[in-house]
Design an enzyme around this catalytic site. Structure first.
Site, short mmCIF file in Angstrom:
data_model
loop_
_atom_site.label_atom_id
_atom_site.label_comp_id
_atom_site.label_asym_id
_atom_site.label_seq_id
_atom_site.Cartn_x
_atom_site.Cartn_y
_atom_site.Cartn_z
N TYR A 297 0.81 -1.21 0.00
CA TYR A 297 0.00 0.00 0.00
C TYR A 297 0.84 1.27 0.00
O TYR A 297 0.50 2.24 -0.65
CB TYR A 297 -0.93 0.02 1.23
CG TYR A 297 -2.04 -0.99 1.16
CD1 TYR A 297 -3.23 -0.69 0.50
CD2 TYR A 297 -1.91 -2.25 1.74
CE1 TYR A 297 -4.27 -1.61 0.43
CE2 TYR A 297 -2.93 -3.17 1.67
CZ TYR A 297 -4.11 -2.85 1.02
OH TYR A 297 -5.13 -3.77 0.94
N SER A 363 -0.99 -9.73 -3.58
CA SER A 363 -2.22 -10.24 -2.98
C SER A 363 -3.14 -9.13 -2.50
O SER A 363 -4.33 -9.38 -2.26
CB SER A 363 -1.89 -11.19 -1.83
OG SER A 363 -0.82 -10.69 -1.04
N GLU A 364 -2.60 -7.92 -2.33
CA GLU A 364 -3.42 -6.74 -2.05
C GLU A 364 -2.68 -5.50 -2.52
O GLU A 364 -1.47 -5.39 -2.39
CB GLU A 364 -3.71 -6.56 -0.54
CG GLU A 364 -4.72 -7.50 0.04
CD GLU A 364 -4.99 -7.21 1.51
OE1 GLU A 364 -4.90 -6.03 1.93
OE2 GLU A 364 -5.27 -8.16 2.26
N ASN A 365 -3.47 -4.56 -3.04
CA ASN A 365 -3.01 -3.23 -3.41
C ASN A 365 -4.28 -2.44 -3.58
O ASN A 365 -5.24 -2.95 -4.17
CB ASN A 365 -2.20 -3.31 -4.71
CG ASN A 365 -1.70 -1.96 -5.23
OD1 ASN A 365 -1.87 -1.64 -6.40
ND2 ASN A 365 -1.06 -1.20 -4.37
#
Length: 462
Positions: A297, A363-365
């Site tokens: 992030y 896996s997340e952004n």
């Protein structure tokens, strides 16, 4: 310029049980720490919205999976709730939970969407926390039994398992900075929680290997590159300390099977080492993973401390570095986070150069924005800012892949606006808008864009 990704690239999004399911007191589920904390201190949660008021996936799973298909997902990560599957943490399996998770997994597969399943996403069963949570090795053993139960129940269809999501966050939030239950501020206890989490991870990996299950097992880490203010040795050392504590404390055990010696010496210097037992080193060595999920992030910008530490204050990571506000940095003002797309490339390059280029994926952004309703145009949220955010990160991700990084996919956080811990629904992250009063779901412009990108495995950018 056209950016084309490797064949078979994973396009999708991520979510978690606690943030989407709802029904937190129903379906045979026991309370998590979040249920209890919200009941005790609802004022600490944005607008007083707690974990029972999430995006109602427990009721609307079929509609939501249809939306995943509409968004051209070929993969989707979510988690299983330990407190839903095994309400007392150690004993009988809840048949209602088995039916629910079987139905979700089967429907994902029927729609051509590969399930990626996380075992623990911040949702400690309260019955386990009452035993000390991750401070207690009995809870480590209970987690291993829970993991093995999941493998046995669902392993014939789930081929991508992840033991933990962002394991450093409960350490930071629960035992250092007071933004997760149990709201402790004690570095030694934080170090014990982190250490036992690694043991729990390795125990699950060992059982997965022993069971000879098909597929692969990994972990999801939020990797936050630590950039020094300058090349001055004091600043460089400050960034090194931050990297050891917040990245390598989990990255090295799961990829190398051991802790960095620098970290061990650092904790020893300040008398903060957790208690180790015979057999721990062998267990950690067995916990090396097949696949690394990377949540990215924001970067961490640090400098050396400019002021003396109060010797009577509790020992904290900030004894070793200070935060640095770099002039001119691009910010997401709603979340207070810096937007720095090259960081995703720097993470991948570090893994390729220093960690033997492991198989990994993003896996997340994501980008949380407050009051998105003001961007509604013709009944739909026109979130061009999210498209810019994703495409800028994907361009740097593409560069990493072109240089040989083994990054296999990109999952956005998240597919639908969901409840986010103490922030409630303050910041919206989804490809799909959720109307809390009607539960209506409307695809945003970013969702349409992502659907086209996933369908073509490419996108154009000037």
């Amino acid at each position: 310029m056209k950016y084309t990704f490797p064949a078979g690239f994973w396009w999708g999004s991520a979510s978690s049980a606690l943030q989407t399911e709802g029904e937190s007191q129903h379906g045979g589920k026991s309370q998590t720490t979040w249920d209890v904390w919200f009941a005790r201190q609802p004022w600490r949660f944005h607008q007083g919205i707690g974990p029972d008021e999430t995006s109602t996936f427990y009721q609307h799973w079929q509609q939501d999976i249809a939306l995943l298909k509409q968004l051209n997902h070929n993969s989707f990560r979510t988690s299983i709730s330990w407190s839903r599957l095994i309400p007392d943490g150690t004993g009988e399996v809840n048949p209602e939970a088995v039916i629910f998770y079987n139905t979700v997994i089967d429907e994902l597969l029927a729609q051509g969407i590969t399930p990626f399943i996380t075992l623990f996403h911040f949702d400690m069963p309260m019955v386990m926390q009452e035993k000390g949570g991750w401070e207690n090795r009995d809870v480590v053993a209970a987690f291993a039994r829970y993991a093995d139960t999941c493998f046995r129940l669902f392993g014939n269809r789930v081929k991508h398992w992840f033991t933990f999501n962002e394991p450093i966050v409960p350490v930071e939030g629960g035992y250092l900075y007071d933004f997760h239950y149990p709201n402790v501020v004690d570095f030694r206890r934080a170090a014990t929680v982190a250490y036992h989490t690694v043991l729990a991870h390795a125990s699950a990996v060992r059982l997965f290997r022993a069971g000879r299950y098909e597929g692969e097992i990994g972990i999801v880490l939020n990797l936050t590159p630590s950039y020094p203010r300058s090349d001055n040795p004091a600043d460089v050392n400050a960034a090194h300390c931050a990297d050891l504590l917040f990245n390598r404390s989990f990255l090295d055990p799961v990829l190398r099977g051991q802790y960095p010696q620098d970290l061990v010496e650092l904790l020893k210097q300040y008398d903060q080492l957790p208690l180790c037992e015979p057999g721990d080193s062998a267990l950690i060595a067995d916990g090396k993973i097949d696949l690394l999920g990377i949540n990215y992030y924001q970067p961490r910008r640090v400098k050396c401390r400019d002021s003396a530490v109060n010797p009577d204050a509790p020992f904290m990571p900030e004894w070793l570095f200070d935060h640095y506000d770099m002039p001119g940095r691009q910010m997401n003002p709603y979340r207070g986070w810096e937007i720095y797309p090259p960081g995703i490339y720097d993470i991948l390059t570090n893994l390729r150069v220093n960690y033997n280029n492991p198989r990994c994926f993003i896996s997340e952004n994501g980008m949380g924005v407050e009051n998105e309703a003001r961007f509604i145009n013709n009944g739909k949220i026109n979130d061009e800012y999210r498209i810019d955010f994703i495409s800028n990160h994907l361009a740097w991700l593409h560069k990493g892949i072109s240089e040989g990084c083994q990054c296999l996919g990109y999952h956005m956080w998240t597919f639908i606006d969901n409840w986010s811990w103490c922030n409630g629904y303050k910041n919206r992250y989804g490809f799909v808008q959720l109307d809390l009063s009607t539960q209506q779901r409307i695809v945003k412009k970013s969702g349409e864009w992502f659907s086209a990108v996933a369908a073509s495995n490419s996108f154009d950018k000037e």
